[in-house]
Design a protein around this motif. Structure first.
Motif, PDB file in Angstrom:
ATOM      1  N   ASP A 254       3.286   5.623  -0.477  1.00  0.00           N
ATOM      2  CA  ASP A 254       1.880   5.198  -0.333  1.00  0.00           C
ATOM      3  C   ASP A 254       1.699   4.630   1.067  1.00  0.00           C
ATOM      4  N   PHE A 255       0.532   4.903   1.639  1.00  0.00           N
ATOM      5  CA  PHE A 255       0.221   4.397   2.989  1.00  0.00           C
ATOM      6  C   PHE A 255      -1.181   3.828   3.017  1.00  0.00           C
ATOM      7  N   ILE A 256      -1.330   2.752   3.759  1.00  0.00           N
ATOM      8  CA  ILE A 256      -2.662   2.184   3.995  1.00  0.00           C
ATOM      9  C   ILE A 256      -2.916   2.239   5.492  1.00  0.00           C
ATOM     10  N   VAL A 257      -4.061   2.800   5.901  1.00  0.00           N
ATOM     11  CA  VAL A 257      -4.433   2.756   7.322  1.00  0.00           C
ATOM     12  C   VAL A 257      -5.609   1.804   7.491  1.00  0.00           C
ATOM     13  N   GLY A 258      -5.676   1.217   8.688  1.00  0.00           N
ATOM     14  CA  GLY A 258      -6.822   0.357   8.996  1.00  0.00           C
ATOM     15  C   GLY A 258      -6.731  -1.017   8.373  1.00  0.00           C
TER      16      GLY A 258
END
Ligand code: 5AD
Ligand code: SF4
Length: 438
Positions: A302-306
């Motif tokens: 899982d990745f979160i950007v911003g």
């Protein structure tokens, strides 16, 4: 005997909600309900909600708005809200939406039968407690009846990690592990009902401590369950990948070579701000150790950007980590503010930057996933056939790596693990040919 009442459940969010919806349907089965696939003829509608990202509550209110017509057409229709939005906003929902009869949190749904009785008398019922009584002890046995060959089994709930972006520790509460004997008994029941593959679920499943040796101990205990052929687990935290669990990936034949291990970001600065308590490097080291134990493991993340404060360089670091690791599957999101979580108080990044970064990240991840999938062509895998395909004579199942595989096969092979040679790769699936053993 009166005709069964009809229950329609709409499930949002994660696999744990899928499991909870099944258990809620089973709990209401005792009240004479049968599930239906459409809200139109339902006597009760339950929205099993998710609160992980923004606009969750708004989505619930607009869904309820759409149900006004159904309630007008059938004044006896009962409407309930369950899941994490119910937990977080229960009283507000009761206040704002007079058409809602029942609100039940994820820890209280064993009380649904009593709540259902109450709403039948015209009352409105709200239960968002974290009760002392164990819902799984109350619910006991899984309902008999037709099942597919795969099942979810919740073994752990809640989370003590408090990542700065995440509502889970607030909506699902502190980490709790189900006792191993309860889990093993449920696994046995599922196997008796025809299940061949069980995915153990938990918000932080590898922090499971209901068995000696933690999750690895539980996996080894399940390994002894005759008839159970495949074990998976999700979702894990890198810090809880202990030696025994890593080793099990190399030595336990029933444990499938697939691991969902979220990292969220590849920048140490952001990981610190996220309160992840690991670095990009320590994450990569863990992956190396797991791959040493099981070289063909397919990795998911899982990745979160911003996230607040994420610079171009931080984002580039995430791309570099992805390049270094190579994911066969991934889920990625723009950071979304969750009221009550520490990161929500921070200065937020502009939406266009988040969108642009997400597009770049997803392009890289898609390319990787396709590459990993294409490499399967020519390989022999084992497929658990789960359903018939749209084309005549075709079955669909999952390989040990969780790739969807289509193959021409005898319908008698449904529910069985079958050797298949992969012959082609397309957008989201693989084409295979059943290997006929002499
Ligand atoms: N914003 C965006 N993504 C989030 N996730 C959790 N909270 C947020 C949030 N506030 C993502 C994380 C987590 C997955 C289940 O959802 O990547 O691993
Ligand atoms: Fe949320 Fe997972 Fe972090 Fe727990 S470990 S707070 S569930 S993102």
């Amino acid at each position: 005997m009166s005709a069964p009442k009809k229950l329609f459940i709409k499930t949002y969010g994660c696999q744990m909600n899928v499991y909870d919806s099944e258990r809620m349907a089973e709990a209401l089965g005792g009240q004479g309900y049968e599930t239906t696939q459409t809200p139109d003829d339902a006597d009760m509608i339950l929205l099993n909600t998710c609160h992980i990202r923004e606009k969750a509550a708004e989505k619930v209110y607009s869904e309820l708005g759409r149900m006004k017509g159904l309630k007008a057409a059938n004044p006896d229709l009962k409407i309930g809200v369950a899941g994490c939005v119910a937990q977080a906003e229960g009283e507000e929902i009761i206040k704002r939406q007079p058409m809602v009869d029942l609100v039940v949190g994820p820890q209280s749904y064993h009380r649904l039968p009593a709540m259902e009785q109450a709403v039948q008398t015209g009352a409105r019922a709200l239960d968002t407690d974290f009760p002392e009584d164990d819902k799984f002890e109350t619910l006991k046995k899984r309902a008999k009846g037709k099942r597919g060959p795969t099942a979810f089994l919740t073994v752990q709930e809640g989370c003590d990690k408090f990542c700065a972006f995440c509502v889970v520790p607030y909506t699902r509460g502190a980490e709790v592990s189900r006792p191993a004997d309860q889990v093993i008994a449920e696994a046995r029941e599922l196997v008796e009902l025809g299940v061949k593959e069980i995915t153990l679920l938990g918000q932080n499943v590898n922090a499971y401590h209901g068995h000696d040796g933690g999750l690895a101990g539980l996996i080894w205990a399940l390994d002894k369950v005759d008839g159970l052929e495949r074990i998976r687990f999700t979702t894990s935290h890198p810090n809880d990948m202990d030696d025994a669990l890593i080793e099990a990936h190399g030595t336990c034949d029933k444990l499938m070579p697939y691991l969902h291990l979220p990292v969220q970001s590849g920048s140490d600065r952001i990981l610190k701000a996220m309160n992840r308590s690991h670095t990009a490097e320590s994450y990569v080291r863990v992956i190396e150790r797991i791959r040493a134990a099981r070289p063909d493991l397919l990795l998911s993340g899982d990745f979160i950007v911003g996230f607040p404060g994420e610079t171009d360089q931080d984002f580039e670091d995430t791309l570099s980590l992805i390049e270094a690791v190579e994911y066969g599957q991934a889920y990625s999101f723009k950071y979304s503010t969750r009221p009550g979580t520490p990161a929500a108080e921070k200065e937020q990044l502009p939406e266009d930057i988040k969108s642009e970064r997400l597009a770049r990240l997803q392009a890289l991840l898609s390319e990787q996933q396709r590459r990993v999938q294409d490499r399967m062509v020519g390989r022999d895998v084992k497929v658990l056939f789960e359903k018939v395909g749209r084309e005549k004579g075709q079955l669909i199942g999952k390989s040990e790596y969780l790739h969807a595989v289509f193959a021409e096969a005898d319908p008698a092979l449904l529910g069985q693990v079958v050797p298949v040679k992969i012959v082609a790769s397309s957008a989201n699936s693989l084409q295979g040919a059943v290997i006929n053993l002499p």
